[in-house]
Design an enzyme around this catalytic site. Structure first.
Site, short mmCIF file in Angstrom:
data_model
loop_
_atom_site.label_atom_id
_atom_site.label_comp_id
_atom_site.label_asym_id
_atom_site.label_seq_id
_atom_site.Cartn_x
_atom_site.Cartn_y
_atom_site.Cartn_z
N LEU A 35 0.84 -1.20 0.00
CA LEU A 35 0.00 0.00 0.00
C LEU A 35 0.87 1.25 0.00
N ASP A 59 5.75 -5.84 2.55
CA ASP A 59 6.75 -5.39 1.58
C ASP A 59 7.43 -6.60 0.95
N GLU A 84 7.44 -0.37 -8.31
CA GLU A 84 7.30 1.05 -8.57
C GLU A 84 7.14 1.14 -10.07
N SER A 85 6.08 1.81 -10.54
CA SER A 85 5.72 1.65 -11.95
C SER A 85 5.71 2.94 -12.77
N THR A 125 7.51 -5.56 -18.76
CA THR A 125 7.00 -4.47 -19.60
C THR A 125 7.74 -4.39 -20.93
N ASP A 126 7.06 -3.84 -21.93
CA ASP A 126 7.72 -3.64 -23.22
C ASP A 126 8.84 -2.60 -23.13
N GLU A 127 8.84 -1.81 -22.03
CA GLU A 127 9.86 -0.76 -21.90
C GLU A 127 11.27 -1.33 -21.78
N TYR A 153 13.26 3.39 -14.30
CA TYR A 153 12.19 2.39 -14.18
C TYR A 153 12.44 1.20 -15.10
N LYS A 157 13.26 -2.83 -14.29
CA LYS A 157 12.45 -3.96 -14.76
C LYS A 157 13.30 -4.92 -15.60
N TYR A 210 3.29 16.04 -22.96
CA TYR A 210 4.74 16.22 -22.99
C TYR A 210 5.22 16.47 -24.42
N ASP A 275 9.15 18.32 -22.15
CA ASP A 275 9.17 16.88 -22.42
C ASP A 275 9.80 16.11 -21.25
N GLY A 278 14.69 11.79 -21.54
CA GLY A 278 14.92 10.44 -22.09
C GLY A 278 13.67 9.79 -22.67
P1 NAD Z 1 0.69 0.25 -9.91
O1 NAD Z 1 1.71 1.28 -9.59
O2 NAD Z 1 -0.72 0.68 -10.17
O3 NAD Z 1 0.64 -0.85 -8.74
C1 NAD Z 1 1.78 -1.30 -8.11
C2 NAD Z 1 1.36 -1.94 -6.80
O4 NAD Z 1 2.52 -2.49 -6.17
C3 NAD Z 1 0.74 -0.96 -5.80
O5 NAD Z 1 -0.44 -1.50 -5.25
C4 NAD Z 1 1.82 -0.80 -4.72
O6 NAD Z 1 1.29 -0.54 -3.42
C5 NAD Z 1 2.50 -2.17 -4.78
N1 NAD Z 1 3.88 -2.13 -4.28
C6 NAD Z 1 4.84 -1.22 -4.58
N2 NAD Z 1 5.97 -1.50 -3.89
C7 NAD Z 1 5.71 -2.62 -3.17
C8 NAD Z 1 6.48 -3.41 -2.27
N3 NAD Z 1 7.75 -3.09 -1.97
N4 NAD Z 1 5.92 -4.50 -1.71
C9 NAD Z 1 4.62 -4.83 -1.98
N5 NAD Z 1 3.84 -4.11 -2.81
C10 NAD Z 1 4.38 -3.02 -3.40
O7 NAD Z 1 1.27 -0.54 -11.14
P2 NAD Z 1 0.53 -1.22 -12.38
O8 NAD Z 1 0.38 -0.23 -13.46
O9 NAD Z 1 -0.64 -1.98 -11.89
O10 NAD Z 1 1.68 -2.24 -12.85
C11 NAD Z 1 1.77 -3.53 -12.25
C12 NAD Z 1 2.94 -4.27 -12.87
O11 NAD Z 1 2.76 -4.36 -14.28
C13 NAD Z 1 4.29 -3.58 -12.67
O12 NAD Z 1 5.24 -4.56 -12.41
C14 NAD Z 1 4.56 -2.88 -13.99
O13 NAD Z 1 5.95 -2.80 -14.23
C15 NAD Z 1 3.90 -3.85 -14.96
N6 NAD Z 1 3.37 -3.25 -16.21
C16 NAD Z 1 2.52 -2.17 -16.18
C17 NAD Z 1 1.98 -1.69 -17.37
C18 NAD Z 1 1.02 -0.53 -17.38
O14 NAD Z 1 0.66 -0.05 -18.47
N7 NAD Z 1 0.56 -0.03 -16.25
C19 NAD Z 1 2.31 -2.32 -18.57
C20 NAD Z 1 3.19 -3.40 -18.57
C21 NAD Z 1 3.69 -3.87 -17.37
O1 DAU Z 2 4.66 0.34 -21.81
C1 DAU Z 2 4.35 -0.15 -20.55
C2 DAU Z 2 4.54 0.94 -19.52
O2 DAU Z 2 3.49 1.87 -19.70
C3 DAU Z 2 4.55 0.39 -18.10
O3 DAU Z 2 5.67 -0.44 -17.94
C4 DAU Z 2 4.60 1.53 -17.08
O4 DAU Z 2 4.49 1.01 -15.76
C5 DAU Z 2 3.43 2.46 -17.34
O5 DAU Z 2 3.47 3.56 -16.45
C6 DAU Z 2 3.46 2.95 -18.79
O6 DAU Z 2 4.59 3.83 -19.02
P1 DAU Z 2 4.46 5.16 -19.89
O7 DAU Z 2 5.56 6.07 -19.51
O8 DAU Z 2 4.29 4.84 -21.33
O9 DAU Z 2 3.02 5.67 -19.34
P2 DAU Z 2 2.50 7.13 -18.90
O10 DAU Z 2 1.03 7.00 -18.69
O11 DAU Z 2 3.31 7.72 -17.80
O12 DAU Z 2 2.74 7.99 -20.21
C7 DAU Z 2 2.19 7.61 -21.47
C8 DAU Z 2 2.68 8.60 -22.50
O13 DAU Z 2 2.07 9.88 -22.23
C9 DAU Z 2 4.18 8.86 -22.46
O14 DAU Z 2 4.65 9.05 -23.78
C10 DAU Z 2 4.33 10.13 -21.65
C11 DAU Z 2 3.06 10.89 -21.98
N1 DAU Z 2 2.52 11.75 -20.91
C12 DAU Z 2 2.37 11.24 -19.68
C13 DAU Z 2 1.86 11.99 -18.64
C14 DAU Z 2 1.73 11.44 -17.26
C15 DAU Z 2 2.10 13.05 -21.22
O15 DAU Z 2 2.21 13.52 -22.36
N2 DAU Z 2 1.58 13.80 -20.20
C16 DAU Z 2 1.46 13.34 -18.92
O16 DAU Z 2 1.00 14.11 -18.03
#
Ligand code: NAD
Ligand code: DAU
Length: 339
Positions: A35, A59, A84-85, A125-127, A153, A157, A210, A275, A278
């Site tokens: 949390l 944790d 941390e995402s 992640t694709d990142e 980040y 990963k 951005y 922007d 990176g």
């Molecule tokens: P999120 O940030 O919404 O959720 C992360 C969760 O992990 C939170 O509930 C947080 O409390 C918990 N957490 C963080 N540190 C912790 C710790 N030390 N111990 C236990 N719990 C902890 O993230 P999300 O967007 O749901 O992403 C989940 C996973 O999917 C991540 O591993 C992310 O890299 C991956 N992912 C996300 C996306 C995306 O578009 N959001 C895409 C591809 C992969």
């Molecule tokens: O591709 C998978 C990844 O997608 C996951 O691994 C990450 O956890 C997830 O956060 C996400 O990463 P991005 O950086 O692509 O997502 P974000 O929503 O932060 O940003 C999406 C795009 O929008 C990116 O090009 C940055 C841009 N952006 C983002 C924010 C927050 C803006 O232009 N304005 C904004 O305020």
């Protein structure tokens, strides 16, 4: 089957828990989540009385707690979402990304090895593949694309992915990895692009884009990602990596305009801002392997998925307004102080 879902109070993890409990009435699902600011227990409130569900606050870097939980529960499957995402936060404060995303994964695998889990699945992640140029639509990330990261980040990963593969090879830990593109849908924390734009536009606030908004992401509806992980967990091959993508490339500016249009808000709300350092240009996933080997493909179209998502944010205003006000953090204290 007993399944540990780490990070299940976050966006994708919570959707995955709902998916698993809906799909398998005889499975026990334990959610372990620290949390952090991103974890929100109100999301899981409807499961409080579900006998197949248990929530544990903790944790993934706490070795003692992790081993005790594994001893007690004897998990069959572990699905590691905890991380941390957010890329922008990793640029400001990389340290916690390394601790949670790398060391946390290692400790979970140590416990998985010791207690003999049937599958450790790493949600990646694709990142980890870095980015693709904007002027080469023919190029896509495959599982063979070299790891090449841009942000703290994505580097954390990628490091975790390498460690997961090392545990597979050295200790024969039964592992799989999924590398997914950008998800969207219910319970998405409003710091990420789509929920940020929806929530700000609904409040008639400026929406920050951005750079010039030309960066491209491949959007996948979150339920499709959950189905992919479910299939990999049950049918994926040990040691394999599976790319998961939406075939849905859109520039950020296109996405923002679609949302404003759906909400009948003026494009004058758009504000071009500095922007991201990176900033990855383009992500695009080739999902041929998971389609051919496991029969998965995305079901939701962006056009319908984004409408459903916007409707969810309209119907669940309280959920994101509590986050924006910070009050959601009180929920755990209120619900659990006497338990
Ligand atoms: P999120 O940030 O919404 O959720 C992360 C969760 O992990 C939170 O509930 C947080 O409390 C918990 N957490 C963080 N540190 C912790 C710790 N030390 N111990 C236990 N719990 C902890 O993230 P999300 O967007 O749901 O992403 C989940 C996973 O999917 C991540 O591993 C992310 O890299 C991956 N992912 C996300 C996306 C995306 O578009 N959001 C895409 C591809 C992969
Ligand atoms: O591709 C998978 C990844 O997608 C996951 O691994 C990450 O956890 C997830 O956060 C996400 O990463 P991005 O950086 O692509 O997502 P974000 O929503 O932060 O940003 C999406 C795009 O929008 C990116 O090009 C940055 C841009 N952006 C983002 C924010 C927050 C803006 O232009 N304005 C904004 O305020």
């Amino acid at each position: 089957m007993k399944v540990l879902v780490t990070g299940g109070a976050g966006f994708i993890g919570s959707n995955f828990i709902f998916h698993m409990l809906r799909s398998y009435s005889n499975y026990r699902v334990v959610c372990l989540d620290l949390l952090t600011y991103a974890g929100n227990l109100t999301t899981l409130a409807s499961l409080e009385k579900n006998p197949n569900f248990r929530f544990v606050k903790g944790d993934i870097t706490n070795r003692e707690l992790i081993f005790e939980l594994f001893r007690e529960e004897q998990f069959d499957f572990v699905v590691n979402f905890a991380a941390e995402s957010h890329v922008d936060r990793s640029i400001e404060n990389p340290g916690v990304f390394l601790t949670t995303n790398i060391i946390g994964t290692q400790i979970l695998m140590d416990a998985s090895k010791y207690y003999g889990v049937k599958r450790f699945h790493q949600v990646s992640t694709d990142e980890v593949y870095g980015d693709l140029p904007l002027n080469r639509p023919d190029l896509l990330f495959t599982e063979k694309t070299p790891i090449h990261t841009s942000s703290p980040y994505s580097a954390s990963k990628a490091a975790a992915d390498l460690l997961v593969q090392a545990y597979g090879r050295t200790y024969q830990l039964p592992i799989t990895i999924s590398r997914c593109s950008n998800n969207y849908g219910p319970y998405h924390f409003p710091e990420k692009l789509i929920p940020l734009i929806i929530s700000r536009a609904l409040n008639n606030s400026k929406v920050p884009v951005y750079g010039d908004g030309s960066n491209v992401r491949d959007w996948l509806y979150v339920e499709d990602h959950c189905k992919a992980i479910d299939i990999i967990l049950h049918h994926g091959e040990n040691g394999e990596v599976y790319n998961v993508g939406g075939n849905n490339e859109k520039s950020n500016l296109e996405v923002v305009k679609i949302i404003l249009n759906e909400l009948e808000k003026s494009e004058s709300l758009i504000e071009f801002v500095k922007d991201r350092a990176g900033h990855d240009l383009r992500y695009a996933i080739d999902s041929t392997k998971i389609k051919n080997d496991l029969g998965w493909q995305p079901e939701e179209l962006f056009e319908t998925g984004i409408k459903k998502t916007i409707q969810w944010y309209l119907d669940n205003r309280k959920w994101w307004e509590l986050i924006i006000s910070g009050d959601y953090k009180q929920y755990y204290e209120n619900m659990y102080q006497n338990k």
